[in-house]
Scaffold this active site. Structure first.
Site, PDB file in Angstrom:
ATOM      1  N   GLU A   1       2.774   0.664  -5.530  1.00  0.00           N
ATOM      2  CA  GLU A   1       2.558  -0.461  -6.437  1.00  0.00           C
ATOM      3  C   GLU A   1       3.438  -1.638  -6.056  1.00  0.00           C
ATOM      4  O   GLU A   1       4.427  -1.499  -5.346  1.00  0.00           O
ATOM      5  CB  GLU A   1       2.855  -0.051  -7.876  1.00  0.00           C
TER       6      GLU A   1
ATOM      7  N   GLU B   1       6.131   0.885  -3.633  1.00  0.00           N
ATOM      8  CA  GLU B   1       5.157   0.643  -2.570  1.00  0.00           C
ATOM      9  C   GLU B   1       4.529   1.919  -2.017  1.00  0.00           C
ATOM     10  O   GLU B   1       3.672   1.869  -1.153  1.00  0.00           O
ATOM     11  CB  GLU B   1       5.779  -0.166  -1.414  1.00  0.00           C
TER      12      GLU B   1
END
Length: 346
Positions: free
Chosen positions: A171, A313
């Site tokens: 994310e 991420e």
């Protein structure tokens, strides 16, 4: 409403897999968690010879209205700037995906910026940022359903086009540790103060302010108390799409590698809707956000790595992949005592 039919993993193969692992040329249990992983993969894939195919890391990005309350040191524009950076290579998740053979898939779930086409970013924007949940629901329940559908579609597209059977999610979204902290609090019952950490780098005063804002937001909640209502009121578009992706991956029998604090809160939310999603999850990394260890313990799971990462991420999940690969190589490539001239010595 998006429906998911997630079957429990195949326990009928469990004893055969244990027998195979126990009869490899090693003392029983001597390869520790590699043996646990191999067993889990056998059961997920319904085979004694599991394979890992076409690993992908899907990174969903969106902005959060709660950032207006000063709960993060990262300004909102960092979301679209980093998403653009990911598309060009050179970021943290880029080198990790390159190193471990992952394809990185980028999705605009709700970034507060009109990202131009042609950058390899999938446009699934629901809205330019969620609303500020200190004052109102972050998203409507219709928007939540749309996120679940779109997250599932991303997984379908990947699996159908590549044959991928192992996937991780990441994310990008300033303020999403706040939303994750509230989901953790609501879905585990752990006190809110223990769920809140530094996020992207808050100092002690910043953490106290974050707690004040989030505690008032929880007190102001006026939904119906259902899981979906709580997800919609306090979630992010990127988080909800990750939930949809996780549920669809489990439904398709794929292995899910769970990243750090935010993605753990997402699979926690997913498990509130469909508990069997956890059968397909391998927890890659225990992050540095203070609540992550408590959330993992509340779920009764243990991460493979603890590297003090707090990047997000999907970085911790991708870092854990070689360990999973080692488990597969162990069960597929080690000799058994019955196939070689070695006395079984335990």
């Amino acid at each position: 409403m998006k429906q998911f039919d997630i079957q429990p993993i195949d326990s009928t193969i469990k004893q055969s897999a244990i027998n195979k692992i126990d009869n490899l040329t090693k003392p029983k249990g001597s390869l520790g968690r590699l043996e646990e992983l191999a067993l889990r993969l056998c059961m997920i894939q319904h085979t004694l010879s599991p394979q890992l195919r076409q690993p992908h890391n899907v990174l969903f990005a969106a902005d959060h209205g709660i950032i207006e309350e000063g709960v993060s040191v990262s300004p909102k524009e960092v979301t679209w700037q980093q998403l653009s950076h990911f598309s060009k290579g050179g970021a943290g998740i880029n080198f990790l995906c390159d190193q471990h053979g992952f394809r990185l898939v980028l999705v605009d779930s709700g970034v507060d910026y009109d990202i131009p086409s042609g950058h390899g970013i999938i446009d699934m924007k629901v809205r330019r940022s969620t609303r500020n949940y200190l004052h109102e629901a972050a998203m409507t329940e219709d928007e939540l359903e749309l996120c679940l559908e779109r997250g599932a579609k991303v997984v379908d597209d990947i699996a159908d086009s590549t044959g991928c059977n192992i996937i991780s999610f990441g994310e990008m979204g300033s303020g999403n540790t706040s939303s994750s902290s509230i989901w953790m609090h609501l879905f585990t019952g752990i006190s809110l103060d223990k769920c809140i950490g530094a996020g992207a780098g808050l100092d002690s005063d910043g953490i106290r302010h974050k707690y004040d804002v989030l505690s008032r937001a929880v007190a102001n909640y006026s939904g119906d108390g259902s899981v979906k209502s709580q997800m919609a009121w306090f979630g992010g578009y990127e988080m909800a799409m990750a939930v949809g992706g996780m549920l669809r991956a489990a439904e398709r029998g794929m292995t899910i590698i769970v990243d750090g604090f935010i993605m753990t809160s997402c699979i926690l939310a997913a498990s509130q809707l469909h508990p069997t999603v956890l059968d397909y999850a391998i927890f890659g990394h225990q992050g540095d956000e203070c609540g992550h260890k408590l959330m993992l313990e509340a779920m009764g799971v243990k991460a493979l790595l603890h590297l003090d990462l707090r990047l997000g991420e999907g970085s911790g999940a991708v870092c854990a992949y070689p360990i999973i690969e080692s488990a597969v190589r162990m069960i597929n490539h080690m000799d058994s005592f019955g196939s070689v001239n070695v006395t079984k010595y335990f």
